[in-house]
Design a protein around this motif. Structure first.
Motif, PDB file in Angstrom:
ATOM      1  N   ASP A  34       0.832  -1.195   0.000  1.00 32.03           N
ATOM      2  CA  ASP A  34       0.000   0.000   0.000  1.00 32.03           C
ATOM      3  C   ASP A  34       0.877   1.259   0.000  1.00 32.03           C
ATOM      4  O   ASP A  34       2.103   1.186  -0.115  1.00 32.03           O
ATOM      5  N   ASN A  35       0.245   2.420   0.130  1.00 29.20           N
ATOM      6  CA  ASN A  35       0.965   3.691   0.050  1.00 29.20           C
ATOM      7  C   ASN A  35       1.998   3.867   1.146  1.00 29.20           C
ATOM      8  O   ASN A  35       2.904   4.700   1.022  1.00 29.20           O
ATOM      9  N   TYR A  36       1.868   3.099   2.222  1.00 27.59           N
ATOM     10  CA  TYR A  36       2.795   3.228   3.344  1.00 27.59           C
ATOM     11  C   TYR A  36       3.883   2.159   3.319  1.00 27.59           C
ATOM     12  O   TYR A  36       4.649   2.025   4.269  1.00 27.59           O
ATOM     13  N   GLY A  37       3.936   1.388   2.227  1.00 23.48           N
ATOM     14  CA  GLY A  37       4.959   0.368   2.100  1.00 23.48           C
ATOM     15  C   GLY A  37       4.668  -0.888   2.893  1.00 23.48           C
ATOM     16  O   GLY A  37       5.583  -1.654   3.214  1.00 23.48           O
ATOM     17  N   ILE A  38       3.386  -1.145   3.193  1.00 23.02           N
ATOM     18  CA  ILE A  38       2.989  -2.311   3.985  1.00 23.02           C
ATOM     19  C   ILE A  38       2.466  -3.407   3.053  1.00 23.02           C
ATOM     20  O   ILE A  38       1.640  -3.137   2.170  1.00 23.02           O
ATOM     21  N   ILE A  39       2.914  -4.634   3.263  1.00 24.66           N
ATOM     22  CA  ILE A  39       2.459  -5.760   2.446  1.00 24.66           C
ATOM     23  C   ILE A  39       0.951  -5.949   2.580  1.00 24.66           C
ATOM     24  O   ILE A  39       0.411  -5.955   3.682  1.00 24.66           O
ATOM     25  N   ARG A  40       0.265  -6.094   1.432  1.00 25.91           N
ATOM     26  CA  ARG A  40      -1.187  -6.300   1.454  1.00 25.91           C
ATOM     27  C   ARG A  40      -1.633  -7.510   0.631  1.00 25.91           C
ATOM     28  O   ARG A  40      -2.786  -7.907   0.701  1.00 25.91           O
ATOM     29  N   SER A  41      -0.732  -8.078  -0.129  1.00 26.22           N
ATOM     30  CA  SER A  41      -1.122  -9.238  -0.934  1.00 26.22           C
ATOM     31  C   SER A  41       0.123  -9.965  -1.416  1.00 26.22           C
ATOM     32  O   SER A  41       1.116  -9.326  -1.795  1.00 26.22           O
ATOM     33  N   GLU A  42       0.044 -11.288  -1.397  1.00 20.49           N
ATOM     34  CA  GLU A  42       1.055 -12.120  -2.040  1.00 20.49           C
ATOM     35  C   GLU A  42       0.345 -13.045  -3.018  1.00 20.49           C
ATOM     36  O   GLU A  42      -0.554 -13.784  -2.639  1.00 20.49           O
ATOM     37  N   ILE A  43       0.757 -12.974  -4.277  1.00 24.22           N
ATOM     38  CA  ILE A  43       0.234 -13.864  -5.311  1.00 24.22           C
ATOM     39  C   ILE A  43       1.354 -14.831  -5.684  1.00 24.22           C
ATOM     40  O   ILE A  43       2.301 -14.445  -6.389  1.00 24.22           O
ATOM     41  N   PRO A  44       1.304 -16.072  -5.200  1.00 27.63           N
ATOM     42  CA  PRO A  44       2.363 -17.022  -5.529  1.00 27.63           C
ATOM     43  C   PRO A  44       2.255 -17.484  -6.975  1.00 27.63           C
ATOM     44  O   PRO A  44       1.145 -17.616  -7.509  1.00 27.63           O
ATOM     45  N   ILE A  45       3.389 -17.699  -7.617  1.00 23.53           N
ATOM     46  CA  ILE A  45       3.398 -18.200  -8.988  1.00 23.53           C
ATOM     47  C   ILE A  45       4.288 -19.440  -9.054  1.00 23.53           C
ATOM     48  O   ILE A  45       5.031 -19.732  -8.124  1.00 23.53           O
ATOM     49  N   VAL A  46       4.228 -20.144 -10.171  1.00 23.28           N
ATOM     50  CA  VAL A  46       4.907 -21.430 -10.279  1.00 23.28           C
ATOM     51  C   VAL A  46       6.419 -21.266 -10.304  1.00 23.28           C
ATOM     52  O   VAL A  46       7.155 -21.921  -9.555  1.00 23.28           O
ATOM     53  N   SER A  47       6.919 -20.370 -11.172  1.00 24.21           N
ATOM     54  CA  SER A  47       8.362 -20.190 -11.312  1.00 24.21           C
ATOM     55  C   SER A  47       8.648 -18.916 -12.090  1.00 24.21           C
ATOM     56  O   SER A  47       7.734 -18.255 -12.602  1.00 24.21           O
ATOM     57  N   TYR A  48       9.941 -18.589 -12.191  1.00 20.08           N
ATOM     58  CA  TYR A  48      10.402 -17.457 -12.978  1.00 20.08           C
ATOM     59  C   TYR A  48       9.872 -16.170 -12.368  1.00 20.08           C
ATOM     60  O   TYR A  48      10.068 -15.930 -11.183  1.00 20.08           O
ATOM     61  N   ARG A  49       9.157 -15.350 -13.127  1.00 16.15           N
ATOM     62  CA  ARG A  49       8.660 -14.078 -12.600  1.00 16.15           C
ATOM     63  C   ARG A  49       7.474 -13.591 -13.436  1.00 16.15           C
ATOM     64  O   ARG A  49       7.299 -13.988 -14.583  1.00 16.15           O
ATOM     65  N   SER A  50       6.683 -12.707 -12.839  1.00 17.02           N
ATOM     66  CA  SER A  50       5.613 -12.037 -13.588  1.00 17.02           C
ATOM     67  C   SER A  50       6.193 -10.759 -14.173  1.00 17.02           C
ATOM     68  O   SER A  50       6.649  -9.884 -13.436  1.00 17.02           O
ATOM     69  N   HIS A  51       6.189 -10.642 -15.493  1.00 14.81           N
ATOM     70  CA  HIS A  51       6.856  -9.520 -16.150  1.00 14.81           C
ATOM     71  C   HIS A  51       5.971  -8.297 -16.303  1.00 14.81           C
ATOM     72  O   HIS A  51       6.466  -7.177 -16.396  1.00 14.81           O
ATOM     73  N   HIS A  52       4.674  -8.505 -16.373  1.00 12.70           N
ATOM     74  CA  HIS A  52       3.751  -7.416 -16.680  1.00 12.70           C
ATOM     75  C   HIS A  52       2.386  -7.798 -16.109  1.00 12.70           C
ATOM     76  O   HIS A  52       2.077  -8.982 -15.991  1.00 12.70           O
ATOM     77  N   ILE A  53       1.572  -6.817 -15.742  1.00 12.85           N
ATOM     78  CA  ILE A  53       0.198  -7.062 -15.305  1.00 12.85           C
ATOM     79  C   ILE A  53      -0.729  -6.333 -16.269  1.00 12.85           C
ATOM     80  O   ILE A  53      -0.588  -5.119 -16.476  1.00 12.85           O
ATOM     81  N   LEU A  54      -1.648  -7.076 -16.863  1.00 17.25           N
ATOM     82  CA  LEU A  54      -2.621  -6.507 -17.788  1.00 17.25           C
ATOM     83  C   LEU A  54      -4.017  -6.649 -17.192  1.00 17.25           C
ATOM     84  O   LEU A  54      -4.310  -7.629 -16.504  1.00 17.25           O
ATOM     85  N   PHE A  55      -4.896  -5.690 -17.483  1.00 20.55           N
ATOM     86  CA  PHE A  55      -6.261  -5.730 -16.955  1.00 20.55           C
ATOM     87  C   PHE A  55      -7.263  -5.603 -18.096  1.00 20.55           C
ATOM     88  O   PHE A  55      -7.090  -4.781 -19.007  1.00 20.55           O
ATOM     89  N   GLU A  56      -8.315  -6.414 -18.005  1.00 22.21           N
ATOM     90  CA  GLU A  56      -9.394  -6.353 -18.990  1.00 22.21           C
ATOM     91  C   GLU A  56     -10.640  -7.008 -18.400  1.00 22.21           C
ATOM     92  O   GLU A  56     -10.620  -8.162 -17.984  1.00 22.21           O
ATOM     93  N   ASN A  57     -11.738  -6.224 -18.316  1.00 19.54           N
ATOM     94  CA  ASN A  57     -13.021  -6.729 -17.809  1.00 19.54           C
ATOM     95  C   ASN A  57     -12.891  -7.418 -16.440  1.00 19.54           C
ATOM     96  O   ASN A  57     -13.306  -8.567 -16.265  1.00 19.54           O
ATOM     97  N   ASN A  58     -12.317  -6.714 -15.467  1.00 20.14           N
ATOM     98  CA  ASN A  58     -12.177  -7.223 -14.099  1.00 20.14           C
ATOM     99  C   ASN A  58     -11.356  -8.512 -14.014  1.00 20.14           C
ATOM    100  O   ASN A  58     -11.488  -9.285 -13.064  1.00 20.14           O
ATOM    101  N   THR A  59     -10.544  -8.750 -15.024  1.00 21.67           N
ATOM    102  CA  THR A  59      -9.636  -9.897 -15.018  1.00 21.67           C
ATOM    103  C   THR A  59      -8.207  -9.391 -15.135  1.00 21.67           C
ATOM    104  O   THR A  59      -7.925  -8.500 -15.952  1.00 21.67           O
TER     105      THR A  59
END
Length: 432
Positions: A219-244
């Motif tokens: 959040d704006n204060y630098g506090i962790i608010r969510s962890e989304i675990p992934i299988v491997s490597y890294r998430s390079h980009h986040i795209l949004f479309e129709n609440n997905t």
């Protein structure tokens, strides 16, 4: 007598079947915390902790069907909602919430945890008005490995709070470890930030690493608010479309995750590995920077994943566009493949043109006609690098005295109405 025996056997069979259905459909609950402010959470059957299983279409559908069945079996109200801890395995500390109301309401919530700033959000009802009678949310923001107090408040269209529900929640530890629960930030500038969550993509986890890969949002204060675990490597980009929300979970998969945490789309890159960047085109197909798995070169191709079918088309092979320069390159002794261009960003212009960034040549390249007959429109790079290459005529002329980019990343295309027609800005991260 014979008929009586048949009747008794039939009754016994029906009874056994009824008992089986009763117990097989019985639900298990778990306490949200170990204090007096606890509430019951539904415990789903056969949940997995394996991320390769979690990010699987059959698994996500099975969990999704379990939840939909529960929604139909019970009349969940605001004071007695359906609550599930991280049902889809895609948001470590989150809580799923479902209930119905007789009046159209808008819900908001606050998460309180001692020694941390409160986290408050208005929930997305998926309606134009922001009000609904059917409420389905994912409450994110709980502090890991701490007792949090979650308070949900529905408001009517007149702005009046109509009810309140509050409970304690012992949030689990993060899957990626307890480091970086907070990050330093400049408090004097937080007022200029929008009220959202922020992440830095590209945690240092390789494809073959056994270390847990993840996205973490602050959040704006630098506090962790969510962890989304992934299988491997890294998430390079986040795209949004129709609440997905679309993001990569490995070097070969991109997923679409709905706001409840349900992964409704899983795309496989087939004979390619993704890297660095992917974007939507004008038809919401996904353009991906890619390497062909068995090729001698890497990070020099662009593929398209058709959004509806998942079909893959190779659009651009830079060897075809720069064959003379490619012929001058050679494989380093210690390398497994030739990373001769190292394309690291994509930006769509109009509908059929791309701006790409090449780290190895320190050059920004504009491609035209990407879907039919790709060509190079221009390049921005060093005269010294490209002289006598046969491609120097494609370079734009440098008209001012400034330092040229080197090894640049994240070239971003921005239109501006104050500029003359046909002009635009390119922003970049200069590694020079």
């Amino acid at each position: 007598m014979h008929k009586l025996k048949k009747l008794i056997l039939l009754i016994l069979s029906i009874s056994i079947a009824s008992l089986y259905l009763m117990f097989s459909n019985s639900t298990k609950i778990e306490a949200s915390s170990n204090d007096n402010n606890s509430i019951n959470y539904l415990k789903l059957k056969n949940k997995s902790t394996s991320l390769s299983t979690i990010y699987n279409e059959k698994y996500q559908t099975r969990i999704h069907n379990q939840i939909n069945k529960q929604k139909k079996l019970n009349n969940y109200t605001f004071q007695h909602p359906l609550l599930i801890r991280n049902p889809y395995g895609t948001n470590t500390t989150a809580v799923y919430m479902y209930f119905k109301t007789t009046e159209e309401l808008q819900a908001s919530y606050t998460i309180h945890c001692n020694n941390y700033a409160d986290f408050s959000q208005t929930l997305n009802s998926n309606t134009l008005s922001g009000y609904t009678t059917e409420h389905e949310y994912l409450l994110i923001g709980a502090i890991p490995n701490q007792t949090n107090t979650i308070t949900v408040t529905p408001t009517n269209k007149q702005g009046k709070v109509v009810d309140t529900l509050s409970w304690s929640y012992n949030a689990p530890s993060l899957q990626g470890g307890d480091q970086y629960l907070t990050v330093e930030c400049d408090d004097s500038n937080t007022s200029s930030l929008s009220n959202g969550l922020y992440t830095v993509l590209g945690n240092d986890v390789t494809e073959d690493s056994e270390e847990q890969a993840y996205m973490r949002l602050y959040d704006n204060y630098g506090i962790i608010r969510s962890e989304i675990p992934i299988v491997s490597y890294r998430s390079h980009h986040i795209l949004f479309e129709n609440n997905t929300m679309y993001f990569s979970i490995s070097s070969t998969k991109i997923v679409g995750m709905e706001q409840t945490g349900y992964v409704s789309k899983i795309y496989d890159t087939g004979n390619y590995k993704l890297h660095h960047d992917y974007i939507f085109d004008s038809n919401n197909n996904i353009l991906v920077l890619a390497s062909e798995k068995e090729a001698k070169t890497s990070e020099d191709k662009i593929i398209m994943i058709e959004k509806d079918s998942g079909n893959i088309t190779e659009l651009v092979d830079l060897i075809d566009l720069l064959p003379d320069y490619y012929s001058t390159t050679s494989l380093p002794d210690s390398a497994e493949d030739l990373d001769w261009m190292h394309i690291n960003s994509l930006a769509l212009i109009d509908k059929t043109s791309l701006i790409i960034s090449s780290r190895e040549t320190s050059t920004i390249i504009k491609l035209d006609n990407i879907y039919s007959n790709p060509t190079i429109d221009y390049m921005i790079g060093s005269d010294n690098f490209w002289q006598e290459s046969g491609y120097d005529s494609l370079l734009l002329n440098k008209t001012s005295d400034f330092s040229m980019q080197a090894g640049q990343h994240c070239v971003t295309y921005v239109e501006d109405n104050s500029l003359p027609q046909g002009q635009y800005y390119l922003y970049l991260y200069n590694n020079n």
